[in-house]
Design a protein around this motif. Sequence first.
Motif, short mmCIF file in Angstrom:
data_model
loop_
_atom_site.label_atom_id
_atom_site.label_comp_id
_atom_site.label_asym_id
_atom_site.label_seq_id
_atom_site.Cartn_x
_atom_site.Cartn_y
_atom_site.Cartn_z
N ASP A 207 28.79 -45.83 24.84
CA ASP A 207 27.57 -45.29 25.46
C ASP A 207 27.62 -45.60 26.95
OD1 ASP A 207 25.06 -44.62 26.35
OD2 ASP A 207 23.96 -45.86 24.93
N THR A 208 27.91 -44.58 27.76
CA THR A 208 28.04 -44.81 29.19
C THR A 208 26.69 -44.97 29.88
OG1 THR A 208 28.16 -42.40 29.56
CG2 THR A 208 30.24 -43.59 29.33
N ARG A 209 25.62 -44.48 29.26
CA ARG A 209 24.30 -44.64 29.86
C ARG A 209 23.87 -46.10 29.87
NH1 ARG A 209 19.30 -41.28 27.49
NH2 ARG A 209 20.60 -39.57 28.29
N HIS A 210 24.12 -46.80 28.78
CA HIS A 210 23.72 -48.21 28.66
C HIS A 210 24.90 -49.17 28.80
CE1 HIS A 210 20.34 -46.21 26.37
NE2 HIS A 210 19.68 -46.95 27.24
N GLN A 211 26.07 -48.62 29.13
CA GLN A 211 27.27 -49.44 29.30
C GLN A 211 27.53 -50.29 28.05
OE1 GLN A 211 29.36 -49.15 32.14
NE2 GLN A 211 27.98 -47.39 32.30
N LEU A 212 27.54 -49.61 26.90
CA LEU A 212 27.73 -50.29 25.62
C LEU A 212 29.02 -49.83 24.95
CD1 LEU A 212 24.17 -50.17 23.99
CD2 LEU A 212 25.44 -52.23 24.64
N GLU A 213 29.72 -50.77 24.36
CA GLU A 213 30.85 -50.48 23.49
C GLU A 213 30.68 -51.34 22.24
OE1 GLU A 213 35.08 -50.19 24.89
OE2 GLU A 213 35.34 -51.86 23.46
N ILE A 214 30.49 -50.69 21.09
CA ILE A 214 30.23 -51.40 19.84
C ILE A 214 31.24 -50.90 18.81
CG2 ILE A 214 28.52 -52.00 18.09
CD1 ILE A 214 26.35 -51.18 20.12
N VAL A 215 31.79 -51.83 18.05
CA VAL A 215 32.88 -51.50 17.13
C VAL A 215 32.52 -51.93 15.71
CG1 VAL A 215 35.31 -51.90 16.55
CG2 VAL A 215 34.60 -51.72 18.95
N GLY A 216 32.85 -51.09 14.75
CA GLY A 216 32.80 -51.45 13.34
C GLY A 216 34.20 -51.44 12.77
N GLU A 217 34.47 -52.32 11.83
CA GLU A 217 35.83 -52.45 11.29
C GLU A 217 35.79 -52.58 9.77
OE1 GLU A 217 39.67 -55.51 11.57
OE2 GLU A 217 38.07 -55.60 13.07
N ALA A 218 36.79 -52.01 9.12
CA ALA A 218 36.97 -52.18 7.68
C ALA A 218 38.45 -52.45 7.41
CB ALA A 218 36.51 -50.95 6.92
N LEU A 219 38.71 -53.44 6.57
CA LEU A 219 40.08 -53.76 6.15
C LEU A 219 40.12 -53.61 4.64
CD1 LEU A 219 42.88 -54.89 7.08
CD2 LEU A 219 42.02 -57.15 6.47
N SER A 220 40.94 -52.69 4.15
CA SER A 220 40.91 -52.36 2.73
C SER A 220 42.31 -52.25 2.15
CB SER A 220 40.17 -51.04 2.52
OG SER A 220 40.20 -50.64 1.16
N THR A 221 42.45 -52.74 0.92
CA THR A 221 43.71 -52.54 0.19
C THR A 221 43.69 -51.22 -0.58
OG1 THR A 221 42.83 -53.81 -1.68
CG2 THR A 221 44.15 -55.02 -0.06
#
Length: 307
Positions: free
Chosen positions: A107-121
């Motif tokens: 989000d360049t308006r609020h200068q945000l970088e948010i990440v979600g992650e999943a690790l799956s077999t």
Amino acid sequence: MSASSFFANRAVVIATMHHKEQAIAPPIEAALCVTTQVPDNFDTDRLGTFTRDIQRPADQLATARLKAEAALALTGESIAIASEGSFGPHPQVPFAACDRELVLLLDTRHQLEIVGEALSTQTNFQGQTIRSVQAALDFAKAVGFPEHGLVVMSSEMSEGSPTDSSGGASRGGPSGRSSPSSAIAKGITTEARLVEAVTLALERSPNRQAHIETDMRALYNPTRMQVIGEATAALVQNIEQLCPECGYPGFAIAQRYPGLPCGLCQAATLLTLSVVHKCKHCHFQQIRQFPDGSQFADPTYCPCCNP
């Protein structure tokens, strides 16, 4: 203030050409009160392919960021979501393959970088050298074909690992399918195309060998698409965690520390003992012990009790 107030009524660009919006758009629209769009003529091929004909330019997170930035530059919007997958051995489960998916919101308006992650077999990630059409058909049966697509290439072209590659598109047109007569035949979903591609690859090979592998692009791999959905759910959860200091969304785990003691002998294990939550806006940090809700690890994970 809720997390959705930062994003409500804005357009979110999903940086994909592999139909990942099927897994990403519904939870994002519901949680953030936004609309989503997929840009036309958006080429992720230049940022790497699983088949190794184009190498990924950076690590998994940085490549996802490059995709998001490219989508924003193309559309002129201020929020983009991009995902990036990687496949290889599971870091804690010996001999098991795993799928690590990252879904990033920029989000360049609020200068945000948010990440979600999943690790799956839960993955059918496999490849094999073959010497006959029958071997290819046997491989296909074992990996969920035709619901899951396949890739065929010469054994010489298979050198190198797809683990470090992103899910780029093939050069075979809008559908992502390439002709069986191409050097690399991708997006194979019928037995006739599989037989044709393998026959040609074997004929062209000086040692009568070909390489077959699962097509790990999301539109040809419903198992991977499901894991992308799990990573998107993790992204939504991280977005909804507000910083207790400044109130911005994305007060997510920035670092994990192993060492959860064994419940039998108290020895330290590789399981998480504590985590550090960090705000990328104001940089406030908070340490939390026992994030998984247990103060002791099952002895199964203990290097002393189960060496």
